[in-house]
Scaffold this active site. Structure first.
Site, PDB file in Angstrom:
ATOM      1  CG  HIS A 139      -0.539  37.494  -9.821  1.00  0.00           C
ATOM      2  ND1 HIS A 139      -0.144  36.301 -10.753  1.00  0.00           N
ATOM      3  CD2 HIS A 139       0.748  37.824  -9.654  1.00  0.00           C
ATOM      4  CE1 HIS A 139       0.909  36.012 -10.779  1.00  0.00           C
ATOM      5  NE2 HIS A 139       1.610  37.155 -10.210  1.00  0.00           N
ATOM      6  CE  LYS A 142       7.576  43.706  -6.647  1.00  0.00           C
ATOM      7  NZ  LYS A 142       7.353  42.372  -6.169  1.00  0.00           N
ATOM      8  CD  GLU A 201       4.615  41.459  -3.740  1.00  0.00           C
ATOM      9  OE1 GLU A 201       5.530  40.561  -3.481  1.00  0.00           O
ATOM     10  OE2 GLU A 201       4.553  42.152  -4.814  1.00  0.00           O
ATOM     11  CG  ASP A 216      -1.735  34.116 -12.600  1.00  0.00           C
ATOM     12  OD1 ASP A 216      -1.473  33.953 -11.366  1.00  0.00           O
ATOM     13  OD2 ASP A 216      -2.572  35.081 -13.167  1.00  0.00           O
ATOM     14  CG  HIS A 217       2.092  32.297  -8.411  1.00  0.00           C
ATOM     15  ND1 HIS A 217       2.680  33.308  -9.036  1.00  0.00           N
ATOM     16  CD2 HIS A 217       2.234  32.307  -7.101  1.00  0.00           C
ATOM     17  CE1 HIS A 217       2.944  34.448  -8.166  1.00  0.00           C
ATOM     18  NE2 HIS A 217       2.649  33.757  -7.129  1.00  0.00           N
TER      19      HIS A 217
HETATM   20  C1  BG6 Z   1       5.078  37.468  -8.954  1.00  0.00           C
HETATM   21  C2  BG6 Z   1       5.573  38.970  -9.096  1.00  0.00           C
HETATM   22  O1  BG6 Z   1       4.087  37.022 -10.230  1.00  0.00           O
HETATM   23  O2  BG6 Z   1       4.147  37.476  -8.005  1.00  0.00           O
HETATM   24  C3  BG6 Z   1       6.251  39.364  -8.027  1.00  0.00           C
HETATM   25  O3  BG6 Z   1       6.205  38.848 -10.447  1.00  0.00           O
HETATM   26  C4  BG6 Z   1       5.417  39.105  -6.944  1.00  0.00           C
HETATM   27  O4  BG6 Z   1       6.954  40.616  -8.217  1.00  0.00           O
HETATM   28  C5  BG6 Z   1       4.943  37.796  -6.531  1.00  0.00           C
HETATM   29  O5  BG6 Z   1       6.235  39.431  -5.496  1.00  0.00           O
HETATM   30  C6  BG6 Z   1       3.790  37.800  -5.642  1.00  0.00           C
HETATM   31  O6  BG6 Z   1       3.542  36.501  -5.580  1.00  0.00           O
HETATM   32  P1  BG6 Z   1       2.811  35.789  -3.971  1.00  0.00           P
HETATM   33  O7  BG6 Z   1       2.545  34.367  -4.380  1.00  0.00           O
HETATM   34  O8  BG6 Z   1       3.947  36.062  -3.082  1.00  0.00           O
HETATM   35  O9  BG6 Z   1       1.797  37.074  -3.688  1.00  0.00           O
END
Ligand code: BG6
Length: 508
Positions: free
Chosen positions: A267, A367, A243, A204-205
């Site tokens: 997330h 989004k 976003e 999970d980044h």
């Molecule tokens: C990803 C989603 O996991 O996270 C994307 O699939 C989203 O749709 C992105 O844009 C958002 O990541 P961050 O780090 O830009 O907030």
């Protein structure tokens, strides 16, 4: 109106560069399955190259790209070089030595013999380069292929580990981990036929973001916040990940996913868990992950018959982002013109435990909203009695603590103070702490951090199977109701791109 808190350099014997954690892990081979795809070019190879530049890769290391496309080693190296040039991450003087550690093998995803020959190739590399049989298999492929490819790797014997410390095998997968509870269980069971839980790294980044990790440090390395971090002092919590980007070129995936699967199941749930969890007895992988799972267990199931009181769904229409006109979701390439996929959701959730009983957590993500913003707002309760009422005749704003994750990596505390002057007047002021203040050392990008942890075998920042399944068991009934109910179209509120989403619906 803000006052900056000076971050003093810590009085520790640790230098900033020691905090990077770029230390040598076991010699190993990183096998990227899906190496001709977007993720490899945009994220993985730039991250690996940057680690190489910072002396953060194992010694020795190999990187083996695998994919269906037929490429020679040299063609693969050229492709990766181009990707680094586009990415701006190229250091030409260091490239030749890095490139020499790259190989490419084409594999047929449906053919076991192809994986057997990959296994043979990896064994040979181990012998030549002394990488000791340690391997990371990074699945940079569409989620529908996770299970079959993990099984192919397993059947080719690549999931087996030796017992003497070397010869380990790790499997890295990115979200989505299934699309509901049933498919997540199926995926876990399929992968676990060949890989044990300690071998599986579910990324999970968000967890690799510095300021997300900092939530636990902030809460549990400071004595003053814990006593007030509960229902007695906190009125509500807002967790926002908005976003400005639209669906981009990902309609094929997004049409099937929608915002709840794309952002909430992973997330947002992690942000919620870090905000709400109890202190683990040790800062140790399983104890931290177990505390998070307890939060997921305590989520109060939504009364699906009254869903509209707890959730708002939206879809973006045309509008403006940065003053430029943008199309509506239904006009995006690959999106059905009558799509009912939500691109925005706001939920009110409750955590049924002693600490949080009755405190609403508002979770919002969408989004094409007005701003790219990720933050957690802790709204404290107002003062119990205002002795200033006679004098001021106005309500006194309650304290608020904001943990900023993007764009500002900062912590802000808002409180009341006296306005200078003879009259008694109050004003709200903020104390700001900027996360990178007084820090001049290098900074790891999220993928670099994730890769280092895989190489070190540290699963702290990765999802555990029970957490994944617990979140799905909370969200699946909601998704089922939202996706199958007769009034599906009525539940979806259209909002203008560049706005803050459907504002007229109140679930407070
Ligand atoms: C990803 C989603 O996991 O996270 C994307 O699939 C989203 O749709 C992105 O844009 C958002 O990541 P961050 O780090 O830009 O907030």
């Amino acid at each position: 109106m803000g006052q900056v808190i000076e971050a003093r350099a810590p009085d520790l014997k640790i230098r900033p560069e020691d905090c990077l954690g770029v230390k040598h892990s076991d010699p190993s081979t990183i096998v990227i399955v899906g190496a001709t795809g977007d993720l490899t070019a945009r994220k993985l190879v730039p991250a690996l190259f940057n680690l190489y530049l910072n002396d953060g890769l194992p010694d020795p290391f190999r990187i083996v790209g695998c994919g269906r496309t037929k490429l020679s080693d040299q063609e693969f190296r050229n492709k990766m070089k181009e990707a680094l040039l586009v990415n701006g991450a190229m250091d030409a003087s260091k490239w030749p030595a890095f490139a020499a550690a790259l190989n490419y093998r084409s594999v047929d995803y449906g053919d076991l013999t192809s994986f057997m020959s990959l296994a043979e190739f990896l064994r040979k590399l181990d012998q030549i380069h002394n990488t000791r049989g340690n391997r990371i298999f990074y699945l940079a492929i569409p989620p529908s292929l996770y299970k079959p490819l993990a099984q192919m790797l397993g059947q080719a014997g690549l999931g087996k580990e030796r017992k003497n410390g070397n010869g380990w095998s790790r499997l890295v997968v990115e979200k989505p981990f299934g699309r509901d509870l049933k498919t997540a269980i199926d995926l876990n069971q399929g992968v676990q036929e060949y890989f044990r839980e300690h071998q599986i790294f579910r990324i999970d980044h968000y967890l690799a973001k510095e300021t997300v990790q900092n939530i636990l440090m902030f809460r549990f390395a400071n004595a003053i916040f814990e006593p007030i971090w509960n229902r007695r002092y906190i009125d509500y919590v807002n967790i926002t990940a908005s976003e400005t980007l639209g669906v981009e070129h990902r309609a094929g995936y997004y049409e099937q996913a929608g915002v709840i699967r794309d952002m909430f199941q992973n997330h947002i749930m992690q942000l919620l868990a870090l905000t709400a969890m109890e202190a683990p007895s040790q800062f140790e992988t399983d104890r931290v992950r177990d505390e998070k799972v307890k939060v997921f267990h305590s989520l109060r199931p939504f009364p699906v018959e009254k869903l509209h009181k707890y959730i708002v769904l939206g879809q973006y229409g045309q509008g403006k982002i940065d003053d430029k006109p943008v199309p509506g979701y239904r006009e995006e390439p690959g999106v059905s013109p009558d799509s009912l996929t939500p691109t925005f959701a706001r939920m009110k959730v409750f955590i049924d435990n002693w600490r949080w009983q009755g405190v609403p957590f508002f979770l919002t993500s969408g989004k094409r909203l007005a701003k790219k913003l990720t933050e957690i707002e802790i709204q404290f309760k107002g003062i119990p009695h205002s002795m200033f009422r006679q004098t001021l005749g106005e309500t006194i704003a309650a304290n608020r603590l904001t943990l900023g994750i993007h764009p500002d990596e900062k912590i802000t505390f808002t409180f009341q103070t006296k306005n200078p002057g003879a009259r008694v007047c109050l004003r709200s002021v903020t104390m700001d702490f900027s996360y990178h203040q007084n820090y001049t050392g290098p900074i790891l990008d999220a993928y670099e951090k994730v890769l280092i942890d895989c190489m070190l075998g540290d699963q702290m920042l990765f999802w555990k199977q029970d957490g994944v399944e617990q979140c799905w068991s909370f969200l699946t009934p909601i998704l089922n109701e939202c996706e199958t109910c007769g009034n599906r179209a009525e539940m979806l509120h259209f909002y203008e791109s560049g706005s803050w989403g459907p504002q007229m619906i109140d679930i407070s």
